[in-house]
Design an enzyme around this catalytic site. Sequence first.
Site, PDB file in Angstrom:
ATOM      1  N   TYR A 144      89.525  16.574  14.287  1.00 34.14           N
ATOM      2  CA  TYR A 144      89.402  15.428  15.199  1.00 34.14           C
ATOM      3  C   TYR A 144      88.150  14.610  14.899  1.00 34.14           C
ATOM      4  O   TYR A 144      88.087  13.429  15.206  1.00 34.14           O
ATOM      5  CB  TYR A 144      89.356  15.905  16.658  1.00 34.14           C
ATOM      6  CG  TYR A 144      90.670  16.481  17.157  1.00 34.14           C
ATOM      7  CD1 TYR A 144      91.671  16.850  16.278  1.00 34.14           C
ATOM      8  CD2 TYR A 144      90.903  16.657  18.505  1.00 34.14           C
ATOM      9  CE1 TYR A 144      92.866  17.379  16.714  1.00 34.14           C
ATOM     10  CE2 TYR A 144      92.099  17.189  18.965  1.00 34.14           C
ATOM     11  CZ  TYR A 144      93.078  17.551  18.059  1.00 34.14           C
ATOM     12  OH  TYR A 144      94.259  18.073  18.497  1.00 34.14           O
ATOM     13  N   LYS A 191      93.173  30.289  10.853  1.00 31.12           N
ATOM     14  CA  LYS A 191      94.131  30.320   9.736  1.00 31.12           C
ATOM     15  C   LYS A 191      93.341  30.687   8.480  1.00 31.12           C
ATOM     16  O   LYS A 191      93.335  29.968   7.475  1.00 31.12           O
ATOM     17  CB  LYS A 191      94.830  28.945   9.631  1.00 31.12           C
ATOM     18  CG  LYS A 191      95.988  28.890   8.654  1.00 31.12           C
ATOM     19  CD  LYS A 191      97.240  29.616   9.124  1.00 31.12           C
ATOM     20  CE  LYS A 191      98.316  29.575   8.043  1.00 31.12           C
ATOM     21  NZ  LYS A 191      99.471  30.441   8.360  1.00 31.12           N
ATOM     22  N   ASP A 223      99.690  30.967  13.505  1.00 30.11           N
ATOM     23  CA  ASP A 223     101.165  31.008  13.569  1.00 30.11           C
ATOM     24  C   ASP A 223     101.637  32.232  14.345  1.00 30.11           C
ATOM     25  O   ASP A 223     102.523  32.146  15.198  1.00 30.11           O
ATOM     26  CB  ASP A 223     101.800  30.929  12.162  1.00 30.11           C
ATOM     27  CG  ASP A 223     101.030  31.695  11.094  1.00 30.11           C
ATOM     28  OD1 ASP A 223      99.996  32.307  11.411  1.00 30.11           O
ATOM     29  OD2 ASP A 223     101.480  31.686   9.932  1.00 30.11           O
ATOM     30  N   ASP A 247      94.259  22.849  21.091  1.00 32.32           N
ATOM     31  CA  ASP A 247      95.025  21.758  21.708  1.00 32.32           C
ATOM     32  C   ASP A 247      96.512  22.140  21.755  1.00 32.32           C
ATOM     33  O   ASP A 247      97.172  22.061  22.789  1.00 32.32           O
ATOM     34  CB  ASP A 247      94.808  20.489  20.856  1.00 32.32           C
ATOM     35  CG  ASP A 247      95.297  19.223  21.543  1.00 32.32           C
ATOM     36  OD1 ASP A 247      95.818  19.312  22.664  1.00 32.32           O
ATOM     37  OD2 ASP A 247      95.150  18.137  20.941  1.00 32.32           O
ATOM     38  N   ASP A 251      98.987  23.669  25.206  1.00 32.23           N
ATOM     39  CA  ASP A 251     100.217  23.002  25.686  1.00 32.23           C
ATOM     40  C   ASP A 251     101.349  24.033  25.712  1.00 32.23           C
ATOM     41  O   ASP A 251     102.142  24.089  26.649  1.00 32.23           O
ATOM     42  CB  ASP A 251     100.620  21.832  24.774  1.00 32.23           C
ATOM     43  CG  ASP A 251     100.103  20.477  25.265  1.00 32.23           C
ATOM     44  OD1 ASP A 251      98.994  20.453  25.841  1.00 32.23           O
ATOM     45  OD2 ASP A 251     100.795  19.460  25.086  1.00 32.23           O
TER      46      ASP A 251
HETATM   47  C1  LIG Z   1      94.444  12.945  23.276  1.00 32.36           C
HETATM   48  C2  LIG Z   1      93.607  13.875  22.464  1.00 32.36           C
HETATM   49  C3  LIG Z   1      92.311  13.213  22.084  1.00 32.36           C
HETATM   50  C4  LIG Z   1      93.262  15.173  23.070  1.00 32.36           C
HETATM   51  C5  LIG Z   1      94.298  16.082  23.654  1.00 32.36           C
HETATM   52  O1  LIG Z   1      95.479  16.119  23.422  1.00 32.36           O
HETATM   53  C6  LIG Z   1      93.740  17.059  24.573  1.00 32.36           C
HETATM   54  O2  LIG Z   1      92.536  17.067  24.801  1.00 32.36           O
HETATM   55  O3  LIG Z   1      94.503  17.899  25.080  1.00 32.36           O
HETATM   56 MG   LIG Z   2      96.388  18.021  24.192  1.00 33.35          MG
END
Ligand SMILES: CC(C)CC(=O)C(=O)O
Ligand SMILES: [Mg+2]
Length: 359
Positions: A144, A191, A223, A247, A251
């Site tokens: 990032y 990884k 993975d 990140d 999710d």
């Molecule tokens: C939008 C990104 C900069 C960050 C992201 O997906 C997050 O922080 O969960």
């Molecule tokens: Mg995110």
Amino acid sequence: MGVEKKILVIPGDGIGQEVTTWGQKVLTAIAANYHHKFTFEEGIMGHVAIEATGDPLPEETLQKAKNSDAILFGAIGHAKYDNDPTLKVRPEQGLLKIRKELGLYANLRPIKLFDELLEASSIKPEILRGSDILFFRELTGDVYFGEKKRTEDRNTASDLMIYHRYEVERIARKAYEAARNRRKKLCSVDKANVLEASRLWREVMQEVAKEYPDVETEHMFIDNAAMQLIKDPKRFDVVVTGNLFGDILTDEASQIAGSMGMLASASVGDKTGFYEPIHGSAHDIAGKGIANPLASILSAALMLDISFGLKTESQRVIKAVEATLRQGYRTMDIANKHTVNEFIMGTDAMGAKVLENLN
Ligand SMILES: CC(C)CC(=O)C(=O)O
Ligand SMILES: [Mg+2]
Ligand SMILES: NC(=O)C1=CN([C@@H]2O[C@H](COP(=O)(O)OP(=O)(O)OC[C@H]3O[C@@H](n4cnc5c(N)ncnc54)[C@H](O)[C@@H]3O)[C@@H](O)[C@H]2O)C=CC1
């Protein structure tokens, strides 16, 4: 008299604007109940800030952030940019810049499963029951922030995955300290079988592990971790990983808690804490008044605990969320299609129920 705190509220874009108001209302109610003085300022960031000033993080917002005791953030993002990758100025740049400027290197993402939501997930209840994971996602390094390049002919592109020893060390220590106060298990995800940045990550993790012999350390490739998380979430206690892997994994882990709309986060580092749901601006539901406000409310609870040391108040918010779910109130994302004893409602009605349970 309780404590006095200055809080910057940055609702951002899309559902960020719809849910953050509830995080703020909960903080206001807590201040009233416990005789604290919270003063709120507002700042703009993301698409709304680009529209107003041309800059996704205007200097004024950054200064307000630096002068506040904590920040409550919603989300940024707009379909216009997602559909046009050639645009140079983008909402996400605002979020990345504020994280860097405030030195927010540790993003804590608790995966808290409320018992009431056991049936709401698409994962079987017997696999989920008892899951409780705390993710430490490194937040100011990795692809990032590494150098981004595109060749002149525009046909080749690269993002540098870069980590420095000190960056790995400091997130490792934060994660180990937390593990010490939990079930004393830490899983570091990388990884290292392929990536040099991951080999440095693993080397440093192995060194820091020696300082915490009371904590059981496990190293796992990303993975495999993505698979184990769904197969057997209970095996994890504290998970520490890099910016990109964290990140994506969190999710995925939101499905353990039932929905993206349930996961709060705290970004901490040098000074001011930054509190935000893990979700984005959700174009698909923005403007419909159906977003789940609980992630914002639970982010406010994290602020009370981590930035202000108000543990009783923080617990009170969590209990109010629990009570609301126990009473059967649900937003669409956490509704269980098999149960009739549920009242499905929109963002504002759900937020109002939590407030009722706080008072
Ligand atoms: C939008 C990104 C900069 C960050 C992201 O997906 C997050 O922080 O969960
Ligand atoms: Mg995110
Ligand atoms: N921290 C931030 O500000 C983040 C911003 N983004 C941005 O957000 C925009 C949308 O990105 P997506 O990939 O769609 O991710 P997203 O997190 O916004 O949404 C993913 C899915 O989860 C659902 N969802 C998210 N939050 C919810 C809530 N509170 N209640 C109910 N359902 C919820 C959405 O409806 C969608 O189906 C993009 O522009 C992206 O760059 C994405 C992630 C984080």
